[in-house]
Design a protein around this motif. Structure first.
Motif, PDB file in Angstrom:
ATOM      1  N   ALA A  20     -10.986   4.447   5.083  1.00 46.65           N
ATOM      2  CA  ALA A  20      -9.927   4.814   6.016  1.00 46.65           C
ATOM      3  C   ALA A  20      -8.721   3.940   5.721  1.00 46.65           C
ATOM      4  CB  ALA A  20     -10.405   4.610   7.451  1.00 46.65           C
ATOM      5  N   ALA A  21      -7.617   4.545   5.358  1.00 51.20           N
ATOM      6  CA  ALA A  21      -6.422   3.799   4.977  1.00 51.20           C
ATOM      7  C   ALA A  21      -5.353   3.930   6.054  1.00 51.20           C
ATOM      8  CB  ALA A  21      -5.888   4.316   3.644  1.00 51.20           C
ATOM      9  N   ASP A  22      -4.467   2.949   6.112  1.00 47.34           N
ATOM     10  CA  ASP A  22      -3.372   2.946   7.076  1.00 47.34           C
ATOM     11  C   ASP A  22      -2.136   3.569   6.434  1.00 47.34           C
ATOM     12  OD1 ASP A  22      -1.815   2.437   9.298  1.00 47.34           O
ATOM     13  OD2 ASP A  22      -1.446   0.336   8.770  1.00 47.34           O
ATOM     14  N   TYR A  23      -1.591   4.588   7.058  1.00 52.81           N
ATOM     15  CA  TYR A  23      -0.372   5.242   6.595  1.00 52.81           C
ATOM     16  C   TYR A  23       0.728   5.063   7.645  1.00 52.81           C
ATOM     17  CZ  TYR A  23      -2.640   7.687   2.703  1.00 52.81           C
ATOM     18  OH  TYR A  23      -3.286   7.987   1.523  1.00 52.81           O
ATOM     19  N   ALA A  24       1.916   4.730   7.180  1.00 56.04           N
ATOM     20  CA  ALA A  24       3.066   4.590   8.065  1.00 56.04           C
ATOM     21  C   ALA A  24       3.938   5.839   7.986  1.00 56.04           C
ATOM     22  CB  ALA A  24       3.895   3.363   7.673  1.00 56.04           C
ATOM     23  N   ALA A  25       4.521   6.220   9.112  1.00 55.58           N
ATOM     24  CA  ALA A  25       5.407   7.385   9.156  1.00 55.58           C
ATOM     25  C   ALA A  25       6.825   6.968   8.811  1.00 55.58           C
ATOM     26  CB  ALA A  25       5.373   8.008  10.541  1.00 55.58           C
ATOM     27  N   LEU A  26       7.432   7.671   7.859  1.00 54.47           N
ATOM     28  CA  LEU A  26       8.815   7.426   7.474  1.00 54.47           C
ATOM     29  C   LEU A  26       9.637   8.657   7.833  1.00 54.47           C
ATOM     30  CD1 LEU A  26       7.085   5.423   5.618  1.00 54.47           C
ATOM     31  CD2 LEU A  26       9.122   5.353   4.183  1.00 54.47           C
ATOM     32  N   PRO A  27      10.829   8.461   8.424  1.00 53.20           N
ATOM     33  CA  PRO A  27      11.574   9.599   8.967  1.00 53.20           C
ATOM     34  C   PRO A  27      12.254  10.477   7.932  1.00 53.20           C
ATOM     35  CG  PRO A  27      12.816   7.577   9.266  1.00 53.20           C
ATOM     36  CD  PRO A  27      11.467   7.179   8.748  1.00 53.20           C
ATOM     37  N   GLN A  45      17.583  14.413  -0.686  1.00 52.40           N
ATOM     38  CA  GLN A  45      17.101  14.756   0.645  1.00 52.40           C
ATOM     39  C   GLN A  45      15.600  14.485   0.695  1.00 52.40           C
ATOM     40  OE1 GLN A  45      19.301  15.594   3.060  1.00 52.40           O
ATOM     41  NE2 GLN A  45      20.880  15.347   1.466  1.00 52.40           N
ATOM     42  N   VAL A  46      15.198  13.565   1.553  1.00 53.80           N
ATOM     43  CA  VAL A  46      13.803  13.164   1.649  1.00 53.80           C
ATOM     44  C   VAL A  46      13.239  13.682   2.966  1.00 53.80           C
ATOM     45  CG1 VAL A  46      12.196  11.216   1.712  1.00 53.80           C
ATOM     46  CG2 VAL A  46      14.255  11.104   0.274  1.00 53.80           C
ATOM     47  N   ALA A  47      12.229  14.533   2.888  1.00 51.98           N
ATOM     48  CA  ALA A  47      11.589  15.057   4.093  1.00 51.98           C
ATOM     49  C   ALA A  47      10.725  13.969   4.730  1.00 51.98           C
ATOM     50  CB  ALA A  47      10.733  16.268   3.744  1.00 51.98           C
ATOM     51  N   PRO A  48      10.504  14.040   6.040  1.00 50.92           N
ATOM     52  CA  PRO A  48       9.599  13.065   6.666  1.00 50.92           C
ATOM     53  C   PRO A  48       8.242  13.058   5.959  1.00 50.92           C
ATOM     54  CG  PRO A  48      10.751  14.345   8.331  1.00 50.92           C
ATOM     55  CD  PRO A  48      11.062  14.990   7.020  1.00 50.92           C
ATOM     56  N   PHE A  49       7.675  11.877   5.794  1.00 55.98           N
ATOM     57  CA  PHE A  49       6.390  11.758   5.106  1.00 55.98           C
ATOM     58  C   PHE A  49       5.676  10.512   5.585  1.00 55.98           C
ATOM     59  CE2 PHE A  49       9.301   9.138   2.743  1.00 55.98           C
ATOM     60  CZ  PHE A  49       8.564   8.150   2.099  1.00 55.98           C
ATOM     61  N   GLU A 129      10.744   9.470  -2.591  1.00 52.51           N
ATOM     62  CA  GLU A 129      10.024   8.888  -1.453  1.00 52.51           C
ATOM     63  C   GLU A 129       9.789   7.398  -1.678  1.00 52.51           C
ATOM     64  OE1 GLU A 129       7.437  12.723   0.165  1.00 52.51           O
ATOM     65  OE2 GLU A 129       6.641  11.501  -1.487  1.00 52.51           O
ATOM     66  N   TRP A 130       9.330   7.051  -2.883  1.00 51.24           N
ATOM     67  CA  TRP A 130       9.061   5.643  -3.174  1.00 51.24           C
ATOM     68  C   TRP A 130      10.345   4.826  -3.088  1.00 51.24           C
ATOM     69  CZ3 TRP A 130      10.488   1.523  -5.972  1.00 51.24           C
ATOM     70  CH2 TRP A 130       9.603   0.436  -6.005  1.00 51.24           C
ATOM     71  N   MET A 246       0.333  -1.955 -13.511  1.00 46.24           N
ATOM     72  CA  MET A 246       0.618  -0.644 -12.927  1.00 46.24           C
ATOM     73  C   MET A 246      -0.449  -0.287 -11.905  1.00 46.24           C
ATOM     74  SD  MET A 246       2.586   1.982 -12.699  1.00 46.24           S
ATOM     75  CE  MET A 246       3.641   1.983 -14.150  1.00 46.24           C
ATOM     76  N   GLY A 247      -0.053  -0.237 -10.644  1.00 42.78           N
ATOM     77  CA  GLY A 247      -0.949   0.172  -9.572  1.00 42.78           C
ATOM     78  C   GLY A 247      -0.418   1.424  -8.901  1.00 42.78           C
ATOM     79  N   PHE A 248      -0.779   1.622  -7.641  1.00 43.33           N
ATOM     80  CA  PHE A 248      -0.298   2.815  -6.940  1.00 43.33           C
ATOM     81  C   PHE A 248      -0.614   2.729  -5.463  1.00 43.33           C
ATOM     82  CE2 PHE A 248      -4.726   3.746  -7.709  1.00 43.33           C
ATOM     83  CZ  PHE A 248      -5.127   4.558  -6.674  1.00 43.33           C
ATOM     84  N   ARG A 249       0.032   3.580  -4.709  1.00 45.50           N
ATOM     85  CA  ARG A 249      -0.292   3.858  -3.305  1.00 45.50           C
ATOM     86  C   ARG A 249      -0.137   5.358  -3.087  1.00 45.50           C
ATOM     87  NH1 ARG A 249       2.805   0.169   0.086  1.00 45.50           N
ATOM     88  NH2 ARG A 249       3.277  -0.988  -1.804  1.00 45.50           N
ATOM     89  N   CYS A 250      -0.618   5.865  -1.993  1.00 42.91           N
ATOM     90  CA  CYS A 250      -0.636   7.308  -1.758  1.00 42.91           C
ATOM     91  C   CYS A 250       0.335   7.687  -0.643  1.00 42.91           C
ATOM     92  CB  CYS A 250      -2.037   7.782  -1.402  1.00 42.91           C
ATOM     93  SG  CYS A 250      -3.320   7.274  -2.565  1.00 42.91           S
ATOM     94  N   ALA A 251       0.673   8.945  -0.599  1.00 43.22           N
ATOM     95  CA  ALA A 251       1.575   9.488   0.415  1.00 43.22           C
ATOM     96  C   ALA A 251       1.011  10.794   0.956  1.00 43.22           C
ATOM     97  CB  ALA A 251       2.957   9.708  -0.171  1.00 43.22           C
ATOM     98  N   LYS A 252       1.522  11.187   2.110  1.00 43.74           N
ATOM     99  CA  LYS A 252       1.141  12.462   2.719  1.00 43.74           C
ATOM    100  C   LYS A 252       2.390  13.126   3.272  1.00 43.74           C
ATOM    101  CE  LYS A 252      -3.472  10.925   4.183  1.00 43.74           C
ATOM    102  NZ  LYS A 252      -4.430  10.807   5.303  1.00 43.74           N
ATOM    103  N   SER A 253       2.472  14.428   3.109  1.00 49.51           N
ATOM    104  CA  SER A 253       3.575  15.160   3.702  1.00 49.51           C
ATOM    105  C   SER A 253       3.338  15.322   5.190  1.00 49.51           C
ATOM    106  CB  SER A 253       3.696  16.551   3.044  1.00 49.51           C
ATOM    107  OG  SER A 253       3.910  16.422   1.645  1.00 49.51           O
ATOM    108  N   GLU A 254       4.406  15.341   5.971  1.00 50.00           N
ATOM    109  CA  GLU A 254       4.269  15.558   7.408  1.00 50.00           C
ATOM    110  C   GLU A 254       4.108  17.034   7.711  1.00 50.00           C
ATOM    111  OE1 GLU A 254       3.567  13.505   9.479  1.00 50.00           O
ATOM    112  OE2 GLU A 254       4.888  11.763   9.636  1.00 50.00           O
TER     113      GLU A 254
END
Length: 254
Positions: A20-27, A45-49, A129-130, A246-254
């Protein structure tokens, strides 16, 4: 969709999260990227994610590998990861002194990073997004105009690439996201569309890095040299490549 289809071809689209990972909401919103949206001056133009608050760690990737053994270094298809993939781990499913549990996982390919994110019903973030998230500091959504902020990021480049990586857990920015600028390079979904055509990379173009450096001259926000360096780094890679940092993190679309 492109990524999901590519991984599905190898039977590697994953359905269940390992941790279970912690995701923060970005506007999201209009954002002046170093890569103008129209190639000239248009804002992105960056959609909320939602974005993982910290990079994926060795411990988390180990749990993923154990749950999905096709991503062990002794089983992964060579087309999906080069020979350095997870080579600093003591074994195919053990970490060891060179890969501590709370350090960010490195030496992972784009394919492996995407597969991990699929396991969290997520994806790799886009470059916009990054970059949008990484422009923030602890109190401001966009700190890029602050010379002290830029100098702090550039200081990271003075650390030898062979030095042991710190553990995750740096100061959170205004979005609650940590370790974007001073820990590791990070894969993005569209890394191969930033500056250089894929055929140039695949042909081993000896002028590739010259092109990346020269190309930066025409980009916006040229004072943000550290961000431009990331673009040059990402542009020079293939999806199967791995590097020490080189590492990484994940994102999710709102």
């Amino acid at each position: 969709m492109r990524t999901r289809l590519a991984l599905a071809w190898f039977g590697l689209v994953l359905a269940l999260p390992v941790v279970a990972a912690d995701y923060a909401a970005l506007p999201g919103g209009s954002f002046t990227s170093v890569l103008p949206a129209d190639g000239k001056a248009a804002a992105a133009q960056v959609a909320p994610f939602r974005l993982r608050t910290e990079p994926v760690t060795n411990a988390e990737f180990l749990a993923f590998v154990k749950a999905h053994p096709q991503w062990r270094r002794d089983r992964v298809a060579s087309i999906l990861a080069d020979a350095r993939y997870l080579s600093h781990w003591t074994g195919a499913d053990t970490l060891g002194e060179q890969a501590l549990p709370q350090q960010p996982v490195t030496r992972v390919s784009w394919f492996a990073a995407q597969a991990y994110c699929e396991s969290e019903q997520a994806r790799l973030p886009s470059w916009y997004e990054w970059e949008y998230a990484a422009a923030a500091d602890a109190t401001r959504r966009d700190a890029r105009a602050d010379p002290a902020w830029r100098e702090g990021i550039l200081g990271w480049y003075s650390r030898p690439s062979s030095a042991a990586l710190p553990a995750i857990g740096g100061t959170a920015n205004v979005y609650r996201v940590r370790d974007l600028n001073n820990l590791v390079w990070e894969w993005v979904d569209d890394f191969n569309a930033l500056m250089v055509a894929s055929d140039s990379r695949q042909q081993g173009d000896p002028d590739l890095l010259k092109f990346c450096g020269a190309g930066a001259i025409s980009l916006q926000e040229k004072e943000n040299y550290a961000v431009l360096m990331r673009i040059a780094m990402l542009s020079a890679l293939k999806a199967s490549d791995t590097t020490n940092n080189m590492g990484f993190r994940c994102a999710k679309s709102e």
